[in-house]
Design a protein around this motif. Structure first.
Motif, short mmCIF file in Angstrom:
data_model
loop_
_atom_site.label_atom_id
_atom_site.label_comp_id
_atom_site.label_asym_id
_atom_site.label_seq_id
_atom_site.Cartn_x
_atom_site.Cartn_y
_atom_site.Cartn_z
N GLY A 72 0.83 -1.19 0.00
CA GLY A 72 0.00 0.00 0.00
C GLY A 72 0.86 1.24 0.00
O GLY A 72 2.01 1.22 0.46
N HIS A 73 0.33 2.33 -0.51
CA HIS A 73 1.06 3.58 -0.54
C HIS A 73 1.12 4.19 0.86
O HIS A 73 0.16 4.10 1.64
CB HIS A 73 0.39 4.57 -1.49
N ARG A 74 2.23 4.82 1.18
CA ARG A 74 2.34 5.62 2.39
C ARG A 74 1.66 6.97 2.17
O ARG A 74 0.98 7.49 3.04
CB ARG A 74 3.81 5.83 2.73
N ASP A 75 1.87 7.54 1.00
CA ASP A 75 1.21 8.78 0.64
C ASP A 75 1.19 8.90 -0.87
O ASP A 75 1.84 8.14 -1.58
CB ASP A 75 1.90 10.00 1.27
N THR A 76 0.39 9.84 -1.34
CA THR A 76 0.35 10.17 -2.76
C THR A 76 0.37 11.69 -2.86
O THR A 76 0.50 12.39 -1.85
CB THR A 76 -0.93 9.61 -3.43
N SER A 77 0.21 12.22 -4.04
CA SER A 77 0.22 13.66 -4.23
C SER A 77 -0.93 14.35 -3.50
O SER A 77 -0.89 15.56 -3.26
CB SER A 77 0.18 14.01 -5.72
N SER A 78 -1.96 13.59 -3.13
CA SER A 78 -3.11 14.17 -2.44
C SER A 78 -2.99 14.13 -0.93
O SER A 78 -3.82 14.69 -0.22
CB SER A 78 -4.40 13.46 -2.87
N GLY A 79 -1.94 13.45 -0.40
CA GLY A 79 -1.77 13.39 1.04
C GLY A 79 -1.53 11.97 1.53
O GLY A 79 -1.21 11.08 0.75
N PRO A 80 -1.69 11.72 2.85
CA PRO A 80 -1.47 10.40 3.42
C PRO A 80 -2.36 9.35 2.77
O PRO A 80 -3.50 9.62 2.39
CB PRO A 80 -1.81 10.58 4.90
N ALA A 81 -1.83 8.13 2.66
CA ALA A 81 -2.55 7.04 2.01
C ALA A 81 -2.80 5.91 3.01
O ALA A 81 -2.56 6.05 4.21
CB ALA A 81 -1.78 6.56 0.79
N VAL A 82 -3.25 4.77 2.51
CA VAL A 82 -3.75 3.68 3.35
C VAL A 82 -2.74 3.19 4.38
O VAL A 82 -3.10 2.88 5.51
CB VAL A 82 -4.25 2.52 2.46
N PHE A 83 -1.46 3.12 4.03
CA PHE A 83 -0.45 2.60 4.96
C PHE A 83 0.41 3.71 5.56
O PHE A 83 1.55 3.49 5.94
CB PHE A 83 0.43 1.58 4.25
#
Length: 213
Positions: free
Chosen positions: A122-133
Motif C-alpha cells: 500500500g502507498h504511504r502517501d500520494t500527491s493528495s496526502g497520506p494514504a492507506v499505509f
C-alpha cells in the motif's frame, strides 16, 4: 545513504527480490514499482490497541480464495483490496494512485490464510496526502491483522515484528522466503524522502496466521 545519479526509485527498491507463491518454493524475481509521492508525514493512529492474543494450536491453512478487504484495527485501517500482479517490466503493480485508500494483494502468491508467505502493499502517501499505509510503522507486535476473502472467511494474523530496511540492503530471504505456515507481509515506503530519489527505506510488517473465522 550516498546519492547517486539515477532515475527515481520505486517505493520498494531497485534491485530484484523474491516473492514466494507457495510452500513448494515457486518463486519469481520482481521489482516493486509503486510511487510514494512524499507529501507530509504519516498520519497517526487513533490510539486503540488490540487485546492480547492468547495463541492455542495453530489453525489449519485455508484453501485458496481471493482477498477482498484488509483490516488493521489498532490503526483504523479497513481497506478494500485489489489484486496486483507483475507487469510486462517484471515490476509488481500497485494500487491506483488516484485511490489512496486501496491496498494491493499479490494475487499470484498465497491468498489470505493459505500456506506460504502472502504479500500486501500500500502507498504511504500520494500527491493528495497520506494514504492507506501512512501509519503502518506504528503497529505493535501482538497486533491483529484481518484479511477477508471472497468465500466469506477471514484470516486473522498476529503481528510478530515491524522492521524498517534500507532499500540498498533489503533482505530478500527474510522478507519473502518460504514458510511452512501461513504468514503475511505488509509493505510500504519509509525513511527519508527526496524528490529526486524517493524514499530511502521500506517498512515491513511480519505476521503469522493465528485464527480463521
Amino acid at each position: 545513504m550516498v546519492p547517486r545519479r539515477r532515475r527515481r526509485r520505486p517505493w520498494h527498491r531497485t534491485r530484484a527480490y523474491r516473492l514466494v507463491r507457495t510452500a513448494a518454493l515457486v518463486t519469481v524475481l520482481v521489482t516493486v514499482g509503486a510511487h510514494c509521492q512524499g507529501r507530509g508525514a504519516p498520519s497517526g493512529a487513533d490510539g486503540a490497541q488490540d487485546a492480547p492474543v492468547a495463541e492455542g494450536p495453530p489453525p489449519a491453512p485455508l484453501p485458496r480464495s481471493p482477498a477482498t478487504t484488509l483490516r488493521v484495527p489498532s490503526l483504523g485501517i479497513d481497506a478494500p483490496l485489489v489484486g496486483v500482479r507483475l507487469g510486462p517490466d517484471r515490476q509488481l503493480e500497485t494500487p491506483p494512485l488516484d485511490k489512496p485508500e486501496v491496498a494491493g494483494w499479490y494475487q499470484d502468491g498465497p491468498t489470505p490464510g493459505e500456506r506460504g508467505t502472502a504479500v500486501a502493499v500500500g502507498h504511504r502517501d500520494t500527491s493528495s496526502g497520506p494514504a492507506v499505509f501512512s501509519a503502518l510503522a506504528l503497529v505493535h507486535p501482538g497486533g491483529r491483522i484481518e484479511a477477508r476473502r471472497v468465500d466469506g472467511r477471514t484470516a486473522v494474523y498476529t503481528v510478530d515484528k515491524v522492521r524498517v530496511f534500507d532499500k540498498a540492503n533489503f533482505p530478500d530471504k527474510e522478507v519473502y522466503g518460504p514458510s511452512r505456515r501461513p504468514e503475511l507481509r505488509l509493505l510500504t515506503c519509509g525513511g527519508l524522502y527526496s524528490r529526486r530519489t524517493g524514499y530511502t527505506s521500506n517498512v515491513v510488517v511480519f505476521a503469522h496466521l493465528t485464527a480463521t473465522r
